[in-house]
Design a protein around this motif. Structure first.
Motif, short mmCIF file in Angstrom:
data_model
loop_
_atom_site.label_atom_id
_atom_site.label_comp_id
_atom_site.label_asym_id
_atom_site.label_seq_id
_atom_site.Cartn_x
_atom_site.Cartn_y
_atom_site.Cartn_z
N GLN A 13 0.85 -1.18 0.00
CA GLN A 13 0.00 0.00 0.00
C GLN A 13 0.88 1.22 0.00
N GLN A 14 0.68 2.10 -1.00
CA GLN A 14 1.57 3.22 -1.20
C GLN A 14 1.11 4.44 -0.44
N LYS A 28 -0.02 1.57 7.38
CA LYS A 28 -0.92 0.87 6.48
C LYS A 28 -0.68 -0.63 6.65
N PRO A 29 -1.53 -1.31 7.40
CA PRO A 29 -1.28 -2.73 7.66
C PRO A 29 -1.29 -3.55 6.37
N SER A 30 -0.15 -4.06 6.00
CA SER A 30 -0.02 -4.91 4.84
C SER A 30 1.08 -5.91 5.15
N ARG A 31 0.70 -7.17 5.30
CA ARG A 31 1.67 -8.16 5.76
C ARG A 31 1.85 -9.26 4.72
N LEU A 32 3.10 -9.57 4.46
CA LEU A 32 3.43 -10.67 3.58
C LEU A 32 3.98 -11.80 4.43
N LYS A 33 3.26 -12.90 4.46
CA LYS A 33 3.66 -14.04 5.27
C LYS A 33 4.38 -15.06 4.39
N ILE A 34 5.64 -15.31 4.73
CA ILE A 34 6.45 -16.26 3.99
C ILE A 34 5.97 -17.67 4.30
N ALA A 35 5.83 -18.50 3.27
CA ALA A 35 5.37 -19.87 3.47
C ALA A 35 6.42 -20.68 4.23
N VAL A 36 5.94 -21.53 5.13
CA VAL A 36 6.85 -22.40 5.88
C VAL A 36 7.40 -23.45 4.92
N PRO A 37 8.72 -23.71 4.94
CA PRO A 37 9.31 -24.70 4.03
C PRO A 37 8.67 -26.06 4.18
N SER A 38 8.59 -26.79 3.09
CA SER A 38 8.03 -28.14 3.13
C SER A 38 8.97 -29.05 3.91
N GLU A 39 8.44 -30.18 4.34
CA GLU A 39 9.26 -31.12 5.10
C GLU A 39 10.46 -31.60 4.29
N GLU A 40 10.26 -31.74 2.98
CA GLU A 40 11.33 -32.22 2.13
C GLU A 40 12.49 -31.23 2.10
N SER A 41 12.16 -29.95 1.88
CA SER A 41 13.22 -28.94 1.82
C SER A 41 13.78 -28.65 3.20
N ASP A 42 12.97 -28.82 4.23
CA ASP A 42 13.42 -28.52 5.58
C ASP A 42 14.39 -29.58 6.10
N SER A 56 8.61 -10.70 12.58
CA SER A 56 8.12 -9.70 11.64
C SER A 56 9.21 -8.66 11.37
N VAL A 57 9.36 -8.29 10.10
CA VAL A 57 10.35 -7.29 9.71
C VAL A 57 9.62 -6.16 8.95
N PRO A 58 9.34 -5.04 9.60
CA PRO A 58 8.71 -3.91 8.90
C PRO A 58 9.69 -3.27 7.92
N ILE A 59 9.26 -3.08 6.69
CA ILE A 59 10.11 -2.46 5.68
C ILE A 59 9.37 -1.34 4.96
N VAL A 60 10.13 -0.46 4.35
CA VAL A 60 9.58 0.59 3.50
C VAL A 60 10.40 0.59 2.21
N VAL A 170 8.04 12.23 -3.28
CA VAL A 170 8.34 11.04 -2.49
C VAL A 170 7.14 10.10 -2.52
N VAL A 171 7.38 8.85 -2.89
CA VAL A 171 6.34 7.82 -2.85
C VAL A 171 6.93 6.60 -2.15
N GLU A 172 6.30 6.19 -1.06
CA GLU A 172 6.81 5.06 -0.29
C GLU A 172 5.69 4.07 0.01
N THR A 173 6.07 2.82 0.21
CA THR A 173 5.13 1.76 0.55
C THR A 173 5.61 1.06 1.81
N TYR A 174 4.68 0.87 2.75
CA TYR A 174 5.00 0.17 4.00
C TYR A 174 4.49 -1.26 3.94
N ASN A 175 5.31 -2.20 4.37
CA ASN A 175 4.92 -3.60 4.44
C ASN A 175 5.60 -4.27 5.63
N GLU A 176 5.04 -5.37 6.05
CA GLU A 176 5.69 -6.21 7.06
C GLU A 176 5.90 -7.59 6.45
#
Length: 282
Positions: A13-14, A28-42, A56-60, A170-176
């Protein structure tokens, strides 16, 4: 632009600022959740993962563009910088290994790889276009990359007057970025780092001794608090935002009280009630 199976595309969200005196500031609450690795790759990862824990790592990410004024030419009217930073200007190098910026094909070497913070690229040009930004993480963080997309904006919304050379667009986007079930090694390494949000941990959890990452041995490396463009960064501090909300609520309550007093004066003093029918009033 195609995505490989190992990428996680994200459009956040910009927020725009530095076009008027009061640049907006809001979480602006916008969260990207990384998928947990599969058992095979883990199985390849000997590090133990922590269930029911998220990091959680908040980034801009965004761009700052300056009009060159008298120095502008037909092919170079603006100087701009695209970047990824911590939401409160912390060093992201503790989590991010490198960032790849994909510029327009008209630029020389359009694929720019930045392997140490601050993660940014500066250029000069005349046109607006979409920039692909790929984040790659340290091996104990995540094997997948994250793809972000940002549209470079050179001109302010109000183009009625001449563009200011001292006031950038200036145009910025906030995400977690959220990492579920992190490894013990990752958690131990970032536990007290300001760029990372770690929730309350299970009681009795014993973490291994943290192992430093080569690119982040210096705690101050990549910190953008003293960045030459930091005066133009938008404010995404949650503490400041809560303070502003509290102040706004007080102003609203005071305004409501004032309106009630005005309404009371307009209605005048309360009239005496008439006696019931059939009774004499003495």
């Amino acid at each position: 632009m195609s995505h490989s199976p190992q990428t996680s595309p994200l459009k956040g969200q910009q927020q725009q600022g530095a076009e008027d005196d009061d640049a907006p500031s809001a979480i602006k609450p916008s969260r990207l959740k990384i998928a947990v690795p599969s058992e095979e790759s883990d199985k390849k990862n000997v590090n133990k993962r922590l269930k029911d824990v998220e990091i959680s790592v908040p980034i801009v990410y965004g761009t700052i563009a300056f009009y060159l004024g008298r120095k502008a030419s037909e092919s170079q009217s603006h100087k701009w910088t695209v970047y990824v930073r911590g939401a409160s200007n912390e060093d992201l190098g503790v989590v991010v290994k490198k960032v790849v910026f994909q510029l327009h094909p008209s630029f020389n070497n359009p694929t720019r790889v930045v392997e140490s913070p601050p993660f940014q690229v500066s250029e000069c040009g005349w046109g607006e276009f979409e920039i692909a930004i790929s984040l790659f993480f340290h091996s104990d963080v995540c094997e997948k990359q994250v793809d972000l997309y940002h549209h470079l904006k050179l001109y302010p919304e109000d183009e009625s007057g001449p563009q200011n050379t001292k006031k950038p667009v200036v145009v910025e986007t906030y995400n977690e970025i959220v990492f579920p079930e992190p490894s013990e090694v990752f958690l131990a390494r970032v536990l007290n780092h300001p760029a990372v949000v770690v929730p309350k941990l299970p009681v009795g959890l014993n973490l291994p001794s943290p192992v430093a990452v080569d690119s982040v041995n210096d705690k101050e490396r990549g910190d953008t608090k003293d960045h030459p463009l930091s005066q133009w960064f938008l404010n995404f501090s949650e503490t400041d935002e809560l303070s502003k909300l509290a102040a706004a609520r007080q102003q609203v309550q005071a305004h409501i009280g004032k309106l009630r007093r005005q309404l009371s004066l307009m209605e005048g003093p309360p009239q005496q009630a008439k006696p019931p029918s059939g009774f004499d009033h003495t």
